[in-house]
Scaffold this motif. Structure first.
Motif, mmCIF file in Angstrom:
data_model
loop_
_atom_site.group_PDB
_atom_site.id
_atom_site.type_symbol
_atom_site.label_atom_id
_atom_site.label_comp_id
_atom_site.label_asym_id
_atom_site.label_seq_id
_atom_site.Cartn_x
_atom_site.Cartn_y
_atom_site.Cartn_z
ATOM 1 N N SER A 1 0.796 -1.225 0.000
ATOM 2 C CA SER A 1 0.000 0.000 0.000
ATOM 3 C C SER A 1 0.825 1.270 0.000
ATOM 4 O O SER A 1 0.281 2.358 -0.160
ATOM 5 C CB SER A 1 -0.917 0.012 1.231
ATOM 6 O OG SER A 1 -0.159 0.142 2.419
ATOM 7 N N GLY A 2 2.130 1.154 0.206
ATOM 8 C CA GLY A 2 2.937 2.352 0.414
ATOM 9 C C GLY A 2 2.938 2.763 1.869
ATOM 10 O O GLY A 2 3.782 3.547 2.300
ATOM 11 N N SER B 1 3.607 -6.196 7.452
ATOM 12 C CA SER B 1 4.919 -5.589 7.666
ATOM 13 C C SER B 1 4.849 -4.121 7.284
ATOM 14 O O SER B 1 4.006 -3.707 6.485
ATOM 15 C CB SER B 1 5.998 -6.309 6.847
ATOM 16 O OG SER B 1 5.748 -6.176 5.459
ATOM 17 N N GLY B 2 5.736 -3.352 7.854
ATOM 18 C CA GLY B 2 5.751 -1.920 7.568
ATOM 19 C C GLY B 2 6.444 -1.169 8.677
ATOM 20 O O GLY B 2 7.220 -1.744 9.463
ATOM 21 N N THR C 1 3.603 9.120 10.298
ATOM 22 C CA THR C 1 3.351 8.631 8.947
ATOM 23 C C THR C 1 3.606 7.135 8.882
ATOM 24 O O THR C 1 4.594 6.633 9.430
ATOM 25 C CB THR C 1 4.267 9.343 7.921
ATOM 26 O OG1 THR C 1 4.091 10.757 8.024
ATOM 27 C CG2 THR C 1 3.939 8.906 6.510
ATOM 28 N N LEU C 2 2.710 6.421 8.204
ATOM 29 C CA LEU C 2 2.886 4.996 7.983
ATOM 30 C C LEU C 2 3.754 4.778 6.749
ATOM 31 O O LEU C 2 3.705 5.547 5.790
ATOM 32 C CB LEU C 2 1.536 4.309 7.796
ATOM 33 C CG LEU C 2 0.560 4.404 8.970
ATOM 34 C CD1 LEU C 2 -0.753 3.700 8.634
ATOM 35 C CD2 LEU C 2 1.163 3.823 10.243
ATOM 36 N N SER C 3 4.518 3.702 6.757
ATOM 37 C CA SER C 3 5.462 3.460 5.676
ATOM 38 C C SER C 3 5.661 1.970 5.481
ATOM 39 O O SER C 3 5.281 1.153 6.325
ATOM 40 C CB SER C 3 6.808 4.123 6.012
ATOM 41 O OG SER C 3 7.843 3.656 5.177
ATOM 42 N N GLU C 4 6.283 1.626 4.348
ATOM 43 C CA GLU C 4 6.770 0.270 4.168
ATOM 44 C C GLU C 4 8.008 0.069 5.043
ATOM 45 O O GLU C 4 8.535 1.018 5.626
ATOM 46 C CB GLU C 4 7.096 0.025 2.695
ATOM 47 C CG GLU C 4 5.878 0.084 1.787
ATOM 48 C CD GLU C 4 6.188 -0.308 0.351
ATOM 49 O OE1 GLU C 4 7.334 -0.732 0.103
ATOM 50 O OE2 GLU C 4 5.294 -0.195 -0.495
ATOM 51 N N SER C 5 8.484 -1.172 5.129
ATOM 52 C CA SER C 5 9.652 -1.469 5.954
ATOM 53 C C SER C 5 10.839 -0.611 5.517
ATOM 54 O O SER C 5 11.051 -0.375 4.327
ATOM 55 C CB SER C 5 10.002 -2.951 5.853
ATOM 56 O OG SER C 5 9.005 -3.739 6.459
ATOM 57 N N VAL D 1 6.943 8.590 3.019
ATOM 58 C CA VAL D 1 8.248 8.090 3.447
ATOM 59 C C VAL D 1 8.863 7.288 2.305
ATOM 60 O O VAL D 1 8.255 6.337 1.812
ATOM 61 C CB VAL D 1 8.132 7.218 4.715
ATOM 62 C CG1 VAL D 1 9.482 6.624 5.081
ATOM 63 C CG2 VAL D 1 7.582 8.037 5.874
ATOM 64 N N LEU D 2 10.045 7.685 1.884
ATOM 65 C CA LEU D 2 10.827 6.924 0.925
ATOM 66 C C LEU D 2 11.634 5.920 1.731
ATOM 67 O O LEU D 2 12.595 6.282 2.418
ATOM 68 C CB LEU D 2 11.734 7.858 0.121
ATOM 69 C CG LEU D 2 12.579 7.234 -0.985
ATOM 70 C CD1 LEU D 2 11.719 6.505 -1.992
ATOM 71 C CD2 LEU D 2 13.417 8.303 -1.665
ATOM 72 N N SER D 3 11.247 4.652 1.673
ATOM 73 C CA SER D 3 11.700 3.672 2.659
ATOM 74 C C SER D 3 13.191 3.357 2.584
ATOM 75 O O SER D 3 13.753 2.854 3.555
ATOM 76 C CB SER D 3 10.894 2.380 2.520
ATOM 77 O OG SER D 3 11.053 1.829 1.226
ATOM 78 N N SER D 4 13.837 3.635 1.480
ATOM 79 C CA SER D 4 15.256 3.319 1.384
ATOM 80 C C SER D 4 15.941 4.262 0.404
ATOM 81 O O SER D 4 15.400 4.545 -0.669
ATOM 82 C CB SER D 4 15.450 1.863 0.926
ATOM 83 O OG SER D 4 16.814 1.533 0.833
ATOM 84 N N VAL D 5 17.092 4.763 0.794
ATOM 85 C CA VAL D 5 17.933 5.571 -0.087
ATOM 86 C C VAL D 5 19.354 5.027 0.012
ATOM 87 O O VAL D 5 19.704 4.308 0.946
ATOM 88 C CB VAL D 5 17.910 7.069 0.298
ATOM 89 C CG1 VAL D 5 16.559 7.683 0.003
ATOM 90 C CG2 VAL D 5 18.256 7.265 1.774
#
Length: 854
Positions: free
Chosen positions: A641-642, A664-665, A675-679, A712-716
């Motif tokens: 869902s993002g 998961s998230g 804010t809700l986010s992916e893992s 939220v950008l879950s990974s950079v």
């Protein structure tokens, strides 16, 4: 200047032509030194396309006014005078996001204004900067030989600067001054799963598990914890803490520092859990082309020559070097093997070629590089902290192009480990050899020693496209073990039965063979183990072949497992087929697997999987499995869902039923709320654009900004330039982005808050007339009271403006004469319409206009 509005309301204008790119020759350090003592010739540009031509009679339509000067639209990326927030690059290397000024320098020219502050911030050497004489000095006036290129649609400005004018700071590296400083945020990352089994006969079993990772980020520091909760069916739950530590970076040492409870890192020795401190190298702080292993390519050029390096028939590096000796250190090879073919092309066309051997194993690093790790603390064992101290560390040093030496140690009051080794890059392939010795204090007070010898080999044979990997171990008969096994033994006496299952030797190999075009790939792997109590080997071997015919992919593999003690030998043959197809432009796959085994029940499985939505966020899998005495049906679904991920599956067999549910998230607390986010990854970013609800993150398709304008950008990627982009397609009417892309260089243990500037107002469609009620000409400039551009007049005297105030004035200019300017006063409705822009008809009130300075 709003390009999107211009395209909509100036539909009579042809598409803007693209600016040509600026070609420049990359200069190495030697050429930079030579250019310091000689005049730099201007950088050559490719010829630009001819300006667009407009049919004035067609575009004027019913307007009674003379045609507006449209030369500003004749070339792509035309810019009006003003200040713009742009991403500035130097030789295609991002430098910073900053405000840049453009001014009108002649009747038909708008130029970039370059001051000392901008140049010094872009790594330009002060000695190269010429004194400014004009009020708006251009780049060419400040830096001879430099040029600029603007891509207005992506808000990107690229400056092409001779390397001689740049500071000698290892230009390919991203200096720590450009790293993001980090923001304050906390997070809770979770992975929950429940699994239930209902046998036809017997008790129902339901297990629950939850893995968590939590953290608190503040600047370059991070406090982190991870653990795992497990609650088996009919039993009480148990929580196990994995690690809790404080982490930061030491950029001058290119290292990460940990303090707390953690698992000590070592590439060569089994790590243990410690409560203490650790310092280790982080090669992510290096440019991507400097990581891992690659030899230094050295040679001599007679003139200004082009150096081309190929690997596996592909060009991986090309540059120009000055006369004399050269050394190329920043190669990025393809994989772990494949000799480097170097061609030096002189200015007169002569060519000299030679080969640099290249094969790599894990122990090899670049010549001159040093990697280390060091940890000291109290030993964590059996869920408690002991009084035993442990000191462990490792070091690798690239001695030459072809030799790397390494060492490691682990010191415990009753147990010590010492390792020495080396790795070699040769024409026959890459070799690694490590010798490890352990010393353990036994219950009888005697010291017992054990040894391990490790050999590994890697080679890529270019003519046949064959890749070979071999790893072999040899263990001493007595005494060898790791610290965890030593502490876990019931006693430390030297009794014979303790060695019955001790390993003696082990050999693992893999071969991958790329066959000629359209013939597929063949592979083979094997594992052979022997203990001191065995006379033969336990073995596992596998052969496989894979290929495709049109859209059909297929493969066959054979696997054999043999146990020397029991004499059991199991053979298994597996056939696979896979075919993609589309349903409503969404990818789907049908697959067939057949497993045949003489000793066990084989099976045949037919299944379908794919995506259920256009963003591939919702996927499914359905399959049927047939065995000799049983059959099963299974179905599963996964939703991304993002804001987190959900999964569910169900399986039914002849004798039982299973159901699983998963989630998961992460939940992220930051300065703008929750804010809700992916893992989350090691480093992540919070994207904020006020009012831009519904905009999609280009880096994570299917993830949209929430009602606060946050996602939220879950990974950079730490210590690299990350381009963060927003797709404005679904934003509310009346909200626009001042920039749709930003560059970010995050640190390895931080959270970055990326703010996009937005303009919020009401979209209003005006129909503009002069004092006599005649429509104003298309292409006329619309500016506010301060002289800032708001847009242009389109066909029929219409213009679409975004206004932040309900009342005010604006001006329209369509010539240089004082009578060719009109002031308009507007008063908007109390409430904006629910759909579409608000519409008004305005007449010119007066023609007085005062020019404003930039």
């Amino acid at each position: 200047m709003n390009q999107a509005l211009l395209k909509v309301f100036m539909c009579g204008l042809p598409a803007l032509t693209m600016w040509s790119t600026v070609s420049a020759v990359a200069l190495d350090e030697g050429m930079a030194e030579s250019l310091n003592t000689q005049q730099v010739e201007p950088t050559l540009k490719k010829p630009q396309p001819a300006p667009a031509q407009f049919d004035e009679d067609l575009l004027r339509l019913s307007s009674v006014y003379p045609m507006v000067d449209l030369t500003k639209f004749a070339q792509a990326d035309a810019v009006l005078p003003g200040r713009y927030l742009l991403d500035v690059f130097v030789n295609n290397q991002w430098q910073k996001n900053t405000l840049v000024t453009f001014k009108q320098t002649s009747a038909s020219t708008v130029s970039l204004c370059v001051d000392d502050a901008l140049l010094l911030a872009l790594n330009v050497a002060p000695r190269a900067i010429s004194e400014a004489e004009a009020a708006c000095p251009t780049l060419q006036e400040r830096l001879p030989g430099a040029s600029d290129q603007l891509n207005f649609s992506s808000l990107r400005l690229n400056l092409v600067v001779p390397q001689a004018w740049l500071n000698d700071t290892g230009y390919t590296m991203i200096p720590p001054a450009l790293w993001d400083k980090g923001d304050v945020a906390a997070y809770f990352d979770y992975n929950a799963n429940s699994y239930g089994t209902w046998p036809d006969e017997g008790r129902r079993q339901v297990d629950h598990a939850l893995g968590i990772r939590t953290g608190l980020h503040f600047g370059s520091w991070a406090l982190r914890h991870s653990g795992y909760y497990n609650r088996p069916s009919q039993r009480s739950g148990h929580y196990q803490s994995n690690d809790t530590y404080l982490q930061t970076e030491l950029s001058n040492w290119r290292s990460q520092l940990k303090i707390g409870d953690f698992y000590g890192y070592s590439q060569f020795i089994d790590g243990v859990k410690l409560r203490g401190i650790e310092l280790k190298t982080d090669d992510r702080m290096l440019p991507a082309q400097w990581r891992g292993y690659a030899p230094v390519v050295r040679g001599v050029a007679m003139t200004h020559a082009k150096v081309t390096i190929r690997q596996q028939q592909r060009i991986i590096y090309e540059s120009t070097v000055p006369p004399g000796a050269f050394a190329i250190r920043d190669l990025s090879p393809l994989g772990y093997a494949g000799d480097l073919n170097v061609t030096v092309t002189e200015a007169d066309g002569r060519e000299v070629s030679f080969i640099v051997p290249f094969s790599s194993v894990a122990q090899l690093i670049r010549p001159g590089s040093v990697y280390y790790s060091m940890a000291l603390g109290r030993l964590h064992y059996a869920d408690s902290v002991t009084n035993d101290s442990v000191w462990q560390g490792s070091m690798q040093y690239g001695l030459t192009n072809y030799v790397t030496v390494n060492s490691a140690f682990q010191l415990h009051p009753d147990f010590q480990v010492l390792l020495v080794g080396s790795a070699f890059n040769t024409q026959l392939g890459a070799f690694g050899i490590d010798f490890l010795q352990t010393t353990a204090k036994m219950g009888n007070g005697q010291n017992e020693r054990g040894q391990q010898l490790k050999l590994n080999y890697h080679k890529y044979v270019a003519p046949t496209a064959t890749t070979l990997n071999v790893t072999a171990y040899r263990y001493s008969e007595k005494g060898f073990r790791n610290l965890d096994a030593y502490l876990g033994a019931s006693n430390h006496h030297t009794e014979r039965q303790e060695y019955a299952g001790r390993p003696k030797q082990e050999l693992a190999f893999s071969v991958s063979q790329e066959l000629p075009e359209r013939w597929g790939t063949f592979y083979m792997s094997g594992l052979f183990r022997q203990s001191w109590a065995q006379s033969g080997y336990d073995k596992e071997v596998q052969f496989g072949y894979s290929n495709s015919y049109k859209r059909l992919g297929y493969g066959v593999s054979f696997n054999q497992v043999a146990d020397v003690n029991s004499g059991d030998k199991k053979n298994r043959l597996l056939l696979t087929l896979s075919m993609p197809f589309d349903v409503a432009s969404r990818p789907q796959y049908i697959h067939v697997n057949h497993n045949h085994s003489e000793q066990e029940q084989g099976y045949t499985q037919i299944g379908v999987s794919g995506a259920l939505d256009q963003h591939n966020r919702w996927s499914y899998q359905v399959s049927a499995n047939k065995q000799k005495t049983d059959h099963s049906l299974s179905a599963g679904t996964y939703y991304r869902s993002g804001k987190g991920n959900l999964s569910a599956s169900v399986t039914t067999t002849k004798y039982s039923h299973q159901v699983s549910l998963g989630a998961s998230g992460a939940v992220v607390l930051h300065p703008y709320g929750l804010t809700l986010s992916e893992s989350l990854g090691d480093a992540f970013a919070i994207v904020y654009a006020q009012g831009a609800k519904g905009a999609e993150l280009r880096n994570m398709p299917g993830t949209f900004l929430n009602h606060q304008g946050i996602a939220v950008l879950s990974s950079v990627n730490p210590y690299e330039v990350n381009e963060i982009g927003i797709n404005p397609a679904n934003m509310p009417l009346g909200v626009s982005l001042k920039q749709s892309h930003k560059q970010l260089v995050p640190r390895g243990n931080t959270v970055s808050l990326v703010r996009f500037q937005t303009k919020i107002g009401r979209m209003v469609l005006f129909e503009l007339n002069d004092v006599e009620g005649k429509r104003l000409p298309m292409g006329a400039d619309v500016v506010n009271a301060e002289g800032e551009s708001l847009g242009f007049v389109g066909q029929g005297g219409r213009t679409l403006l975004q206004l932040s105030q309900t009342q005010g004035i604006f001006w329209v200019k369509w010539g240089v004469d004082e009578t060719q300017k009109c002031q308009f006063q507007y008063q908007l409705n109390a409430q904006a319409p629910s759909q579409g822009p608000e519409k008004h008809v305005l007449n010119c009130q007066k023609v007085e206009y005062k020019e404003h300075d930039e």
